[in-house]
Design an enzyme around this catalytic site. Sequence first.
Site, PDB file in Angstrom:
ATOM      1  N   HIS A  62       0.179  -4.326   0.883  1.00 24.64           N
ATOM      2  CA  HIS A  62       1.419  -4.816   0.131  1.00 24.64           C
ATOM      3  C   HIS A  62       1.877  -5.898   0.552  1.00 24.64           C
ATOM      4  O   HIS A  62       1.656  -5.978   1.653  1.00 24.64           O
ATOM      5  CB  HIS A  62       2.483  -3.641  -0.439  1.00 24.64           C
TER       6      HIS A  62
ATOM      7  N   ASP B 232       3.870  -4.754   3.009  1.00 25.95           N
ATOM      8  CA  ASP B 232       3.229  -3.649   4.107  1.00 25.95           C
ATOM      9  C   ASP B 232       3.180  -4.879   5.872  1.00 25.95           C
ATOM     10  O   ASP B 232       3.318  -4.043   7.021  1.00 25.95           O
ATOM     11  CB  ASP B 232       2.007  -3.264   3.859  1.00 25.95           C
TER      12      ASP B 232
HETATM   13  C1  XUL Z   1       0.520   5.530  -4.618  1.00 31.50           C
HETATM   14  C2  XUL Z   1      -0.515   4.395  -4.633  1.00 31.50           C
HETATM   15  C3  XUL Z   1       0.110   3.177  -4.749  1.00 31.50           C
HETATM   16  C4  XUL Z   1      -1.053   1.909  -4.768  1.00 31.50           C
HETATM   17  C5  XUL Z   1      -0.515   0.634  -4.443  1.00 31.50           C
HETATM   18  O1  XUL Z   1       0.277   6.523  -4.991  1.00 31.50           O
HETATM   19  O2  XUL Z   1      -1.956   4.343  -4.903  1.00 31.50           O
HETATM   20  O3  XUL Z   1      -0.078   2.914  -2.921  1.00 31.50           O
HETATM   21  O4  XUL Z   1      -2.804   1.581  -4.598  1.00 31.50           O
HETATM   22  O5  XUL Z   1       0.494   0.239  -4.271  1.00 31.50           O
END
Ligand code: XUL
Length: 437
Positions: free
Chosen positions: A102, A105
């Site tokens: 993300h 992150d």
């Molecule tokens: C949350 C989840 C996230 C997604 C990306 O449950 O799975 O981490 O994979 O936003």
Amino acid sequence: MSNDVFQDVPVIPFEGPDSRNPLAFKHYEADAVVAGKPMREHLRFAAAYWHTMRNPLGDPFGVGTAKMPWDDGSDSIDNALRRADVFFEFLGKIGIDYYCFHDRDVAPELSTQGATSDALDRVVNHLQEHQVASGRRLLWGTACLFAHPRYVHGAATSCSVDVFACAAAQVRHALDCTHRLGGAGYVFWGGREGYTSLLNTDMQREREHLARFLHMAVEHKQSIGFDGALYIEPKPMEPATHQYDSDAAACLNFLREFDLLEHFMLNIETNHATLAGHGMEHELKVAANADRLGSIDANMGHPQLGWDTDQFPMDLADATRVMLVVLEMGGFTTGGLNFDAKRRRESFDPVDLFHAHIGGMDTFARALKSADVVLRDGRLSSFLKQRYSEWDSDLGQRIEAGEIGLVELEAIANQRGEPVLRSGRQEMLEGIFNDAL
Ligand code: XUL
Ligand code: CO
């Protein structure tokens, strides 16, 4: 660029099933050919930056326990760059070719939009240098549209138009960064795109806003020439009481309703399937049947805990069911197996990152081999074909072709009398499946 923080850990070797070395693969041999191609190409493993580098391993009752001696806990760019160094050192030692992140992150959210954007660009440049130096690649990028307090009412489904605009800004930048890094895909997971109470929610208006948001993302993707896949990641709840992307079927319906189906694939996560009350195999088949299975977040839940525990996938039978669907659809194209998984709070040592990923990779290596055995054995697929063989008869074919109606069928039913049925043989089939593990 190297910190060598994992000095005591070697590049993880393949030692085979008889090895007792915990820091070795027993089953995952990257270049060994199974079903016509090397394991690494079938499995396309990715490490999740948010869990590997950023998850302190807290739980609702206690603070984080993870030891991260390389991390000074600050929001500085230097700290962010150092984490990226450690991450690529980890990828090199564990032998994982892909990663996912993300925006928030990898780089900090700072006090102004401009500073935050600059920080992300700097870290992305650094990630790019690491990619070039190591040959490792981005499986997918995404924007975190759920952690900051401004997203309390949702992002694309917020009641605030200004929040919608902030989310748009974030996705614009995250898409550009993903494109710049040559990402194979980009994920939308709607953590807060849903509601906690219908008393304060205009559900249809929110769904329309979400669709408009996704159309904007498609338009932007096309305008920058990003040719990676766009994925929706279904999850029914947590943090929202109900998420609009609740399961594969709901996502497909949403995409069809709003003319988005041709632009999106699904990224299916095992623990999300569990929370939706489905098996992972069910979710994968729903997606694959619609030709929309793009990628997988490989993890698992816990049978006694009703929340998203995001454990490393260690269940061989379940992983084999996953690989059966993947092999049957002809393998991944843009997608792969992303370990959206975190260590247990008790597994706080840096070396536990290796044990966790080795366990997940060995599980999927065995699952790949087991699924290949099932397919080559052929008994399960021939049983299935045989089970529906009556539909290959003249009558079955005419029904399937839409050439016959209720009245004509009534006459046929009266003439043929009570149907003769055959056993479903479930336990026999479960035995055949188990033989392959
Ligand atoms: C949350 C989840 C996230 C997604 C990306 O449950 O799975 O981490 O994979 O936003
Ligand atoms: Co996920």
